[in-house]
Write an enzyme that holds these catalytic residues in place. Structure first.
Site, PDB file in Angstrom:
ATOM      1  N   LEU A   1      11.052 -41.113   4.879  1.00  0.00           N
ATOM      2  CA  LEU A   1      10.730 -39.866   5.594  1.00  0.00           C
ATOM      3  C   LEU A   1       9.435 -39.243   5.076  1.00  0.00           C
ATOM      4  O   LEU A   1       8.582 -38.811   5.864  1.00  0.00           O
ATOM      5  CB  LEU A   1      11.894 -38.874   5.483  1.00  0.00           C
ATOM      6  CG  LEU A   1      11.761 -37.580   6.291  1.00  0.00           C
ATOM      7  CD1 LEU A   1      11.470 -37.870   7.761  1.00  0.00           C
ATOM      8  CD2 LEU A   1      13.028 -36.740   6.173  1.00  0.00           C
TER       9      LEU A   1
ATOM     10  N   LEU B   1      20.659 -29.455  -1.582  1.00  0.00           N
ATOM     11  CA  LEU B   1      19.373 -28.745  -1.482  1.00  0.00           C
ATOM     12  C   LEU B   1      19.498 -27.226  -1.531  1.00  0.00           C
ATOM     13  O   LEU B   1      18.742 -26.513  -0.890  1.00  0.00           O
ATOM     14  CB  LEU B   1      18.611 -29.178  -0.228  1.00  0.00           C
ATOM     15  CG  LEU B   1      18.253 -30.656  -0.188  1.00  0.00           C
ATOM     16  CD1 LEU B   1      17.635 -30.994   1.150  1.00  0.00           C
ATOM     17  CD2 LEU B   1      17.293 -31.009  -1.311  1.00  0.00           C
TER      18      LEU B   1
ATOM     19  N   CYS C   1      -2.826  -3.704   7.145  1.00  0.00           N
ATOM     20  CA  CYS C   1      -2.472  -3.959   8.540  1.00  0.00           C
ATOM     21  C   CYS C   1      -2.853  -2.777   9.417  1.00  0.00           C
ATOM     22  O   CYS C   1      -2.899  -1.628   8.963  1.00  0.00           O
ATOM     23  CB  CYS C   1      -0.979  -4.282   8.659  1.00  0.00           C
ATOM     24  SG  CYS C   1       0.113  -2.960   8.123  1.00  0.00           S
TER      25      CYS C   1
ATOM     26  N   SER D   1      19.328 -43.136  -8.380  1.00  0.00           N
ATOM     27  CA  SER D   1      18.088 -42.405  -8.657  1.00  0.00           C
ATOM     28  C   SER D   1      18.281 -41.136  -9.457  1.00  0.00           C
ATOM     29  O   SER D   1      17.334 -40.434  -9.718  1.00  0.00           O
ATOM     30  CB  SER D   1      17.413 -42.022  -7.339  1.00  0.00           C
ATOM     31  OG  SER D   1      18.183 -41.029  -6.698  1.00  0.00           O
TER      32      SER D   1
ATOM     33  N   THR E   1      18.778 -39.349   2.093  1.00  0.00           N
ATOM     34  CA  THR E   1      18.908 -38.604   0.837  1.00  0.00           C
ATOM     35  C   THR E   1      20.267 -37.917   0.755  1.00  0.00           C
ATOM     36  O   THR E   1      20.930 -37.949  -0.287  1.00  0.00           O
ATOM     37  CB  THR E   1      17.783 -37.542   0.740  1.00  0.00           C
ATOM     38  OG1 THR E   1      16.528 -38.226   0.807  1.00  0.00           O
ATOM     39  CG2 THR E   1      17.862 -36.763  -0.552  1.00  0.00           C
TER      40      THR E   1
ATOM     41  N   GLU F   1       0.833  -1.208   0.000  1.00  0.00           N
ATOM     42  CA  GLU F   1       0.000   0.000   0.000  1.00  0.00           C
ATOM     43  C   GLU F   1       0.870   1.262   0.000  1.00  0.00           C
ATOM     44  O   GLU F   1       0.533   2.269  -0.639  1.00  0.00           O
ATOM     45  CB  GLU F   1      -0.903   0.023   1.242  1.00  0.00           C
ATOM     46  CG  GLU F   1      -1.894  -1.135   1.335  1.00  0.00           C
ATOM     47  CD  GLU F   1      -1.348  -2.311   2.127  1.00  0.00           C
ATOM     48  OE1 GLU F   1      -0.144  -2.644   1.954  1.00  0.00           O
ATOM     49  OE2 GLU F   1      -2.099  -2.913   2.905  1.00  0.00           O
TER      50      GLU F   1
ATOM     51  N   ARG G   1      11.854 -24.762  -4.425  1.00  0.00           N
ATOM     52  CA  ARG G   1      12.790 -24.496  -3.320  1.00  0.00           C
ATOM     53  C   ARG G   1      12.856 -23.014  -3.025  1.00  0.00           C
ATOM     54  O   ARG G   1      12.781 -22.582  -1.880  1.00  0.00           O
ATOM     55  CB  ARG G   1      14.202 -24.967  -3.696  1.00  0.00           C
ATOM     56  CG  ARG G   1      14.409 -26.444  -3.576  1.00  0.00           C
ATOM     57  CD  ARG G   1      15.860 -26.800  -3.892  1.00  0.00           C
ATOM     58  NE  ARG G   1      15.998 -28.236  -4.051  1.00  0.00           N
ATOM     59  CZ  ARG G   1      17.102 -28.854  -4.455  1.00  0.00           C
ATOM     60  NH1 ARG G   1      18.177 -28.134  -4.759  1.00  0.00           N
ATOM     61  NH2 ARG G   1      17.133 -30.151  -4.566  1.00  0.00           N
TER      62      ARG G   1
ATOM     63  N   ARG H   1      19.990 -23.010  -7.133  1.00  0.00           N
ATOM     64  CA  ARG H   1      21.024 -22.705  -8.118  1.00  0.00           C
ATOM     65  C   ARG H   1      20.477 -21.714  -9.153  1.00  0.00           C
ATOM     66  O   ARG H   1      19.543 -22.032  -9.895  1.00  0.00           O
ATOM     67  CB  ARG H   1      21.480 -24.002  -8.783  1.00  0.00           C
ATOM     68  CG  ARG H   1      22.192 -24.927  -7.784  1.00  0.00           C
ATOM     69  CD  ARG H   1      22.739 -26.181  -8.438  1.00  0.00           C
ATOM     70  NE  ARG H   1      21.708 -27.111  -8.860  1.00  0.00           N
ATOM     71  CZ  ARG H   1      21.178 -28.053  -8.080  1.00  0.00           C
ATOM     72  NH1 ARG H   1      21.583 -28.185  -6.833  1.00  0.00           N
ATOM     73  NH2 ARG H   1      20.244 -28.861  -8.539  1.00  0.00           N
TER      74      ARG H   1
ATOM     75  N   ALA I   1      13.485 -45.008  -7.557  1.00  0.00           N
ATOM     76  CA  ALA I   1      14.916 -45.292  -7.624  1.00  0.00           C
ATOM     77  C   ALA I   1      15.090 -46.789  -7.810  1.00  0.00           C
ATOM     78  O   ALA I   1      14.207 -47.572  -7.484  1.00  0.00           O
ATOM     79  CB  ALA I   1      15.600 -44.855  -6.323  1.00  0.00           C
TER      80      ALA I   1
HETATM   81 ZN   LIG Z   1       0.819  -2.986   5.952  1.00  0.00          ZN
END
Ligand SMILES: [Zn+2]
Length: 367
Positions: A304, A206, A77, A170, A198, A54, A186, A209, A164
């Site tokens: 996992l 992880l 807000c 894999s 992993t 805003e 990511r 790039r 895999a």
């Molecule tokens: Zn605001």
């Protein structure tokens, strides 16, 4: 509300999306100011600590904001955070009408910004393109409403549902376009989370790039200024500190093994002891949300991801499908041992599209 309201809100949402990779822990917000059917100002939130959408839009509009309509993708807000409240800025600028896509999801403040505007006679409407606005900030909204982040699991499989070879081999199931899509997933996340298997098996780092994001230079620069925090679940601390994962930058490690906190701290990482026999995944997610994580991307092996799934902690699956068969001795998508058809996990497919040579399925658990 009319067709023009929808069109201007669509523009405000388009602006909000410019913050996709950089606003967290804040929400992505866009704002358009319209006077006599003409756009006189617009802006979006770029980064936490910097002016809200805003404020940028009001600056651009200047005097022309007086009596104008402000379209904003989230309720302005009303509290003093790192920047002064936007509701007050809109009042001071003398806008005549404010249209919001949705209320502030924080139960402590919901409605207060709009109420403040109404109290000085500004016409207020809410709920224009609300579905789209909620989707854009699903992580922020979930964190505000439940104290948990929005958890997205990324998986890649063959057409026969395998990930895999039995040996663990894999690499490169999917093509370059799918890998770029994963890079963008990511980059938009507050946290990228993985497991020891992993990291040990694939030497996974992880990281985001730049060259693989496929974004313009400005957006890439923004994304890289705010890279996701990398979180490793390593119950028995099997990943050595010399591993590429730890060499790639500071990481948070969730474990059940106490006593090594100092060694990790000295190496620039943080060790968090959560749980007795297994890392308490729900407690970890609560902790990440408390630290401001809106979206968590889980990129891990079948065990996992299966553990997150069986605890009902996943909000969305992004399943990349490569047009190949890996065969019946290859590994499954999830380790989710079910015995009866009645135990089957029902999903709703919300999107499916081609990504280069591959397909991407976006699915959410039902119920
Ligand atoms: Zn605001």
């Amino acid at each position: 509300m009319n067709a023009a309201d929808h069109a201007w809100m669509a523009r405000a949402l388009q602006l909000a999306r410019k913050g996709l990779y950089s606003t967290h822990p804040n929400p992505r917000v866009g704002c358009v100011i319209v006077a006599d059917g003409e756009r006189v100002g617009e802006g979006w939130h770029l980064r936490a600590g910097e002016p809200h959408a805003e404020v940028h839009a009001l600056r651009q509009a200047g005097e022309r904001a007086r009596g104008a309509t402000a379209y904003v993708t989230l309720e302005p807000c009303s509290h003093h955070g790192r920047t002064p409240p936007c509701a007050e800025a809109l009042v001071a600028a003398g806008v005549g009408r404010v249209v919001a896509a949705m209320q502030d999801p924080n139960p402590q403040v919901a409605g207060r910004g709009l109420a403040r505007l109404r109290s000085v006679g500004i016409e207020v409407a809410s709920g224009v393109l609300e579905t789209e606005a909620r989707e854009l900030n699903a992580g922020f909204i979930k964190r505000m409403e439940s104290g948990l982040p929005f958890v997205r699991a990324k998986l890649a499989m063959s057409l026969d549902g395998r990930t895999a070879m039995a040996s663990g081999e894999s690499q490169w199931i999917t093509g370059a376009a799918a890998r770029a899509e994963v890079q963008r997933l990511r980059a938009r996340s507050s946290v990228v989370l993985t497991g020891a298997d992993t990291v040990l098996m694939d030497d996974a780092r992880l990281t985001v790039r730049a060259a693989e994001l496929g974004l313009d230079a400005q957006t890439t620069a923004l994304a890289l200024q705010r890279p996701p925090q990398r979180v490793l679940i390593d119950g028995r601390l099997r990943v050595p500190l010399e591993a590429p994962f730890f060499q790639a930058g500071a990481a948070l490690v969730a474990t059940t093994a106490a006593g090594r906190e100092e060694a990790y701290r000295d190496a620039g990482h943080e060790l968090l002891v959560l749980g007795q026999e297994r890392v308490d995944l729900a407690a970890l997610l609560h902790e990440l949300a408390a630290r401001g994580a809106n979206e968590v991307l889980v990129e891990a092996g079948p065990r996992l991801v299966g553990a997150f799934a069986s605890l009902g902690l996943i909000d969305e699956y992004r399943i990349f499908v490569a047009a190949k068969f890996l065969g019946s001795s290859a590994r499954p998508l999830l380790e989710l041992p079910l015995e009866r058809m009645s135990e089957a996990r029902e999903l709703k497919i919300v999107d499916i599209r081609a990504v280069g040579e591959d397909w991407m399925i976006v699915a959410q658990p039902r119920g």
